[in-house]
Design a protein around this motif. Structure first.
Motif, PDB file in Angstrom:
ATOM      1  N   MET A   9      83.805  90.840  50.051  1.00 44.39           N
ATOM      2  CA  MET A   9      84.461  90.636  51.347  1.00 44.39           C
ATOM      3  C   MET A   9      84.926  91.961  51.942  1.00 44.39           C
ATOM      4  O   MET A   9      84.800  92.184  53.153  1.00 44.39           O
ATOM      5  N   ILE A  10      85.446  92.846  51.104  1.00 45.84           N
ATOM      6  CA  ILE A  10      85.850  94.165  51.588  1.00 45.84           C
ATOM      7  C   ILE A  10      84.636  94.930  52.101  1.00 45.84           C
ATOM      8  O   ILE A  10      84.701  95.598  53.141  1.00 45.84           O
ATOM      9  N   ALA A  11      83.513  94.810  51.403  1.00 44.29           N
ATOM     10  CA  ALA A  11      82.288  95.476  51.849  1.00 44.29           C
ATOM     11  C   ALA A  11      81.834  94.940  53.204  1.00 44.29           C
ATOM     12  O   ALA A  11      81.411  95.713  54.079  1.00 44.29           O
ATOM     13  N   LEU A  12      81.924  93.633  53.403  1.00 43.36           N
ATOM     14  CA  LEU A  12      81.560  93.054  54.699  1.00 43.36           C
ATOM     15  C   LEU A  12      82.475  93.547  55.810  1.00 43.36           C
ATOM     16  O   LEU A  12      82.025  93.836  56.922  1.00 43.36           O
ATOM     17  N   ILE A  13      83.757  93.659  55.520  1.00 40.46           N
ATOM     18  CA  ILE A  13      84.704  94.151  56.521  1.00 40.46           C
ATOM     19  C   ILE A  13      84.408  95.603  56.874  1.00 40.46           C
ATOM     20  O   ILE A  13      84.408  95.984  58.054  1.00 40.46           O
ATOM     21  N   LEU A  14      84.132  96.427  55.873  1.00 39.85           N
ATOM     22  CA  LEU A  14      83.823  97.833  56.134  1.00 39.85           C
ATOM     23  C   LEU A  14      82.512  97.992  56.902  1.00 39.85           C
ATOM     24  O   LEU A  14      82.406  98.855  57.784  1.00 39.85           O
ATOM     25  N   LEU A  15      81.535  97.171  56.594  1.00 38.71           N
ATOM     26  CA  LEU A  15      80.280  97.232  57.343  1.00 38.71           C
ATOM     27  C   LEU A  15      80.482  96.790  58.785  1.00 38.71           C
ATOM     28  O   LEU A  15      79.874  97.357  59.706  1.00 38.71           O
ATOM     29  N   SER A  16      81.336  95.808  58.998  1.00 41.97           N
ATOM     30  CA  SER A  16      81.642  95.385  60.368  1.00 41.97           C
ATOM     31  C   SER A  16      82.323  96.508  61.142  1.00 41.97           C
ATOM     32  O   SER A  16      82.013  96.748  62.315  1.00 41.97           O
ATOM     33  N   PHE A  17      83.237  97.197  60.494  1.00 38.97           N
ATOM     34  CA  PHE A  17      83.909  98.327  61.131  1.00 38.97           C
ATOM     35  C   PHE A  17      82.913  99.445  61.445  1.00 38.97           C
ATOM     36  O   PHE A  17      82.983 100.074  62.503  1.00 38.97           O
ATOM     37  N   GLY A  48      72.258  95.186  55.363  1.00 36.33           N
ATOM     38  CA  GLY A  48      73.228  95.201  54.270  1.00 36.33           C
ATOM     39  C   GLY A  48      74.179  94.025  54.324  1.00 36.33           C
ATOM     40  O   GLY A  48      74.521  93.431  53.289  1.00 36.33           O
ATOM     41  N   MET A  49      74.608  93.674  55.535  1.00 38.50           N
ATOM     42  CA  MET A  49      75.507  92.533  55.677  1.00 38.50           C
ATOM     43  C   MET A  49      74.804  91.225  55.301  1.00 38.50           C
ATOM     44  O   MET A  49      75.409  90.357  54.656  1.00 38.50           O
ATOM     45  N   ILE A  50      73.553  91.094  55.678  1.00 38.63           N
ATOM     46  CA  ILE A  50      72.792  89.898  55.311  1.00 38.63           C
ATOM     47  C   ILE A  50      72.644  89.820  53.794  1.00 38.63           C
ATOM     48  O   ILE A  50      72.783  88.749  53.197  1.00 38.63           O
ATOM     49  N   ALA A  51      72.387  90.961  53.157  1.00 39.47           N
ATOM     50  CA  ALA A  51      72.232  90.968  51.703  1.00 39.47           C
ATOM     51  C   ALA A  51      73.536  90.583  51.007  1.00 39.47           C
ATOM     52  O   ALA A  51      73.535  89.787  50.058  1.00 39.47           O
ATOM     53  N   ILE A  52      74.643  91.113  51.477  1.00 39.13           N
ATOM     54  CA  ILE A  52      75.936  90.772  50.870  1.00 39.13           C
ATOM     55  C   ILE A  52      76.254  89.293  51.095  1.00 39.13           C
ATOM     56  O   ILE A  52      76.733  88.608  50.186  1.00 39.13           O
ATOM     57  N   TYR A  53      75.973  88.803  52.286  1.00 40.14           N
ATOM     58  CA  TYR A  53      76.218  87.381  52.564  1.00 40.14           C
ATOM     59  C   TYR A  53      75.333  86.501  51.686  1.00 40.14           C
ATOM     60  O   TYR A  53      75.764  85.448  51.209  1.00 40.14           O
ATOM     61  N   MET A  63      67.524  86.657  52.250  1.00 35.13           N
ATOM     62  CA  MET A  63      66.875  87.937  51.954  1.00 35.13           C
ATOM     63  C   MET A  63      65.531  88.047  52.676  1.00 35.13           C
ATOM     64  O   MET A  63      65.100  89.141  53.018  1.00 35.13           O
ATOM     65  N   ASP A  64      64.871  86.913  52.918  1.00 36.08           N
ATOM     66  CA  ASP A  64      63.637  86.923  53.692  1.00 36.08           C
ATOM     67  C   ASP A  64      63.894  87.430  55.111  1.00 36.08           C
ATOM     68  O   ASP A  64      63.113  88.213  55.651  1.00 36.08           O
ATOM     69  N   ALA A  65      64.989  86.993  55.688  1.00 33.18           N
ATOM     70  CA  ALA A  65      65.360  87.463  57.032  1.00 33.18           C
ATOM     71  C   ALA A  65      65.638  88.958  57.010  1.00 33.18           C
ATOM     72  O   ALA A  65      65.267  89.683  57.945  1.00 33.18           O
TER      73      ALA A  65
END
Length: 89
Positions: A9-17, A48-53, A63-65
């Protein structure tokens, strides 16, 4: 909720920022190559966000997307390089 989920979740937040920061670069970018590289970076961050999700939810089909998006981004980079070669930017 485990530490693993918290880190994701922290990684997703940092990628959003970071997408917000790159968007500012698109707006302020003085040249066309700056803007194109910024769009490419937004695509890479999105992958990266798609992979983390996908890891978070356990759905592997996301991952196909991500793979399709990376292929489209590659073709876009090739097209822009061809455009730069023709226009002598």
């Amino acid at each position: 909720m485990s530490w693993y989920d918290i880190v994701l979740m922290i990684a997703l937040i940092l990628l959003s920022f970071s997408i917000i920061l790159v968007f500012i670069r698109i707006v302020l970018g003085p040249t066309l190559p700056d803007r194109v590289i910024s769009f490419d970076l937004i695509g890479t961050i999105t992958i990266g966000m798609i992979a983390i999700y996908s890891i978070t939810t356990g759905v592997e089909s996301y991952m196909d997307a991500a793979i399709i998006l990376s292929l489209v981004m590659f073709l876009g980079a090739i097209a822009f390089a061809y455009y730069m070669k023709k226009k002598k930017l």
